[in-house]
Design a protein around this motif. Structure first.
Motif, mmCIF file in Angstrom:
data_model
loop_
_atom_site.group_PDB
_atom_site.id
_atom_site.type_symbol
_atom_site.label_atom_id
_atom_site.label_comp_id
_atom_site.label_asym_id
_atom_site.label_seq_id
_atom_site.Cartn_x
_atom_site.Cartn_y
_atom_site.Cartn_z
ATOM 1 N N ASP A 131 43.451 2.939 13.201
ATOM 2 C CA ASP A 131 42.823 2.941 11.875
ATOM 3 C C ASP A 131 41.880 4.143 11.733
ATOM 4 O O ASP A 131 41.695 4.926 12.671
ATOM 5 C CB ASP A 131 42.068 1.632 11.615
ATOM 6 C CG ASP A 131 40.993 1.337 12.656
ATOM 7 O OD1 ASP A 131 40.316 2.282 13.114
ATOM 8 O OD2 ASP A 131 40.824 0.159 13.020
ATOM 9 N N PHE A 132 41.299 4.268 10.554
ATOM 10 C CA PHE A 132 40.443 5.410 10.211
ATOM 11 C C PHE A 132 39.242 5.520 11.148
ATOM 12 O O PHE A 132 38.947 6.609 11.657
ATOM 13 C CB PHE A 132 39.979 5.259 8.759
ATOM 14 C CG PHE A 132 39.057 6.351 8.295
ATOM 15 C CD1 PHE A 132 39.558 7.569 7.854
ATOM 16 C CD2 PHE A 132 37.682 6.160 8.285
ATOM 17 C CE1 PHE A 132 38.707 8.582 7.415
ATOM 18 C CE2 PHE A 132 36.823 7.163 7.851
ATOM 19 C CZ PHE A 132 37.340 8.374 7.421
ATOM 20 N N GLU A 133 38.542 4.427 11.385
ATOM 21 C CA GLU A 133 37.325 4.465 12.196
ATOM 22 C C GLU A 133 37.608 4.858 13.642
ATOM 23 O O GLU A 133 36.864 5.633 14.238
ATOM 24 C CB GLU A 133 36.604 3.114 12.139
ATOM 25 C CG GLU A 133 35.845 2.873 10.842
ATOM 26 C CD GLU A 133 34.740 3.900 10.594
ATOM 27 O OE1 GLU A 133 34.167 4.396 11.584
ATOM 28 O OE2 GLU A 133 34.449 4.186 9.423
ATOM 29 N N LYS A 134 38.677 4.316 14.206
ATOM 30 C CA LYS A 134 39.016 4.660 15.594
ATOM 31 C C LYS A 134 39.376 6.139 15.717
ATOM 32 O O LYS A 134 38.992 6.800 16.689
ATOM 33 C CB LYS A 134 40.186 3.801 16.077
ATOM 34 C CG LYS A 134 39.820 2.359 16.361
ATOM 35 C CD LYS A 134 41.026 1.581 16.859
ATOM 36 C CE LYS A 134 40.654 0.126 17.138
ATOM 37 N NZ LYS A 134 41.832 -0.676 17.580
ATOM 38 N N THR A 135 40.101 6.639 14.729
ATOM 39 C CA THR A 135 40.498 8.048 14.770
ATOM 40 C C THR A 135 39.295 8.953 14.563
ATOM 41 O O THR A 135 39.183 10.006 15.205
ATOM 42 C CB THR A 135 41.572 8.335 13.706
ATOM 43 O OG1 THR A 135 42.551 7.300 13.719
ATOM 44 C CG2 THR A 135 42.259 9.664 13.972
ATOM 45 N N LEU A 136 38.381 8.532 13.694
ATOM 46 C CA LEU A 136 37.168 9.305 13.462
ATOM 47 C C LEU A 136 36.329 9.398 14.744
ATOM 48 O O LEU A 136 35.853 10.483 15.117
ATOM 49 C CB LEU A 136 36.352 8.661 12.339
ATOM 50 C CG LEU A 136 34.983 9.266 12.028
ATOM 51 C CD1 LEU A 136 35.083 10.749 11.723
ATOM 52 C CD2 LEU A 136 34.325 8.519 10.857
ATOM 53 N N ALA A 137 36.166 8.281 15.436
ATOM 54 C CA ALA A 137 35.390 8.274 16.681
ATOM 55 C C ALA A 137 36.052 9.168 17.734
ATOM 56 O O ALA A 137 35.370 9.880 18.484
ATOM 57 C CB ALA A 137 35.265 6.846 17.203
ATOM 58 N N PHE A 138 37.376 9.156 17.762
ATOM 59 C CA PHE A 138 38.134 9.985 18.704
ATOM 60 C C PHE A 138 37.872 11.467 18.458
ATOM 61 O O PHE A 138 37.564 12.225 19.385
ATOM 62 C CB PHE A 138 39.621 9.663 18.538
ATOM 63 C CG PHE A 138 40.551 10.532 19.342
ATOM 64 C CD1 PHE A 138 40.767 10.280 20.686
ATOM 65 C CD2 PHE A 138 41.228 11.586 18.747
ATOM 66 C CE1 PHE A 138 41.647 11.072 21.432
ATOM 67 C CE2 PHE A 138 42.103 12.385 19.470
ATOM 68 C CZ PHE A 138 42.308 12.124 20.819
#
Length: 242
Positions: A131-138
């Motif tokens: 999802d968006f949040e996981k990819t952003l943190a990555f």
């Protein structure tokens, strides 16, 4: 000597690595895959693009052995600089390049690449980005790594977008940094082989949908606002429009 090609994930790092690898081969230096096999570095360097992973004392020490024995070769990484990479660079055993991309485009590409692999039943290193949040943190982790490489000395830093839009200028900078003779036909042939667009669709030259600013049509206004807030100061330093 070892040439280390570091890059932000999904930022043309494979293209950059292969360009550097083939440029260095015009000097008669070793193929990195032969070094991997000949010096039993399979546990240190990956099969594809000879990625070293983290730049730890142990890993760098292992790949330095063939360099000390007179071999020159090119390896890849996505990780941050370390005391050990800095030491080898100061000693002249390590020559380092770094490539980055607008993190918003890199983020979108990482998510899509991981999901495509899942759909095909072959999960990859990006497939956990669901999802968006996981990819952003990555990607935030790799923006911080970008910041660390920016502070390093004697590193040739390149932007993916500049390589696309000003390939002649950027490739000339790379040839000069690698201390090659740009007038040699062999060098010119390699530069031409990796010219943007020429290798479209060929593995190792470009990645899927590697277009500039594609995130603007893919993320919602709310998501783009979040990205502007999280990356704002970094984007300005990277010379991207917020």
């Amino acid at each position: 000597m070892i040439v280390l090609s570091v890059g932000m994930p999904r930022a043309g790092s494979g293209w950059h690595y292969n360009l550097i690898h083939d440029l260095m081969k015009t000097t008669g230096c070793a193929d990195a895959r032969d070094i991997r096999e000949g010096y039993r570095l399979q546990g240190i360097l990956t099969e594809v693009n000879c990625n070293i992973g983290v730049l730890s004392l142990r890993r760098l020490g292992m790949v330095t052995i063939p360099a000390l024995m007179g071999k020159t070769f090119v390896i890849k990484a996505h990780s941050a600089p370390t005391t050990w990479s800095r030491l080898l660079s100061t000693m002249g055993l390590l020559r380092i390049t770094y490539i980055y991309r607008d993190p918003r485009d890199a983020m979108l590409s990482a998510f899509e690449y991981g999901q495509r692999a899942l759909t095909k039943g072959r999960p990859n290193a990006f497939s956990h980005l669901s999802d968006f949040e996981k990819t952003l943190a990555f990607i935030e982790d790799y923006v911080r790594i970008w910041e660390k490489w920016q502070a390093e000395k004697d590193v040739l830093v390149a932007r993916y977008e500049d390589l696309l839009q000003a390939y002649e200028t950027e490739s000339a900078h790379l040839v000069e940094f690698l201390k090659l003779d740009g007038s040699r036909p062999e060098v010119q042939e390699v530069i031409d082989n990796y010219r943007p667009g020429k290798g479209e669709g060929q593995q190792g030259l470009h990645f899927h949908k590697g277009k500039i600013g594609r995130f603007r049509a893919s993320y919602t206004e709310e998501q783009q606002t979040i990205l502007a807030e999280r990356f704002g100061s970094y984007l300005k330093q990277m010379e991207y429009d917020v």
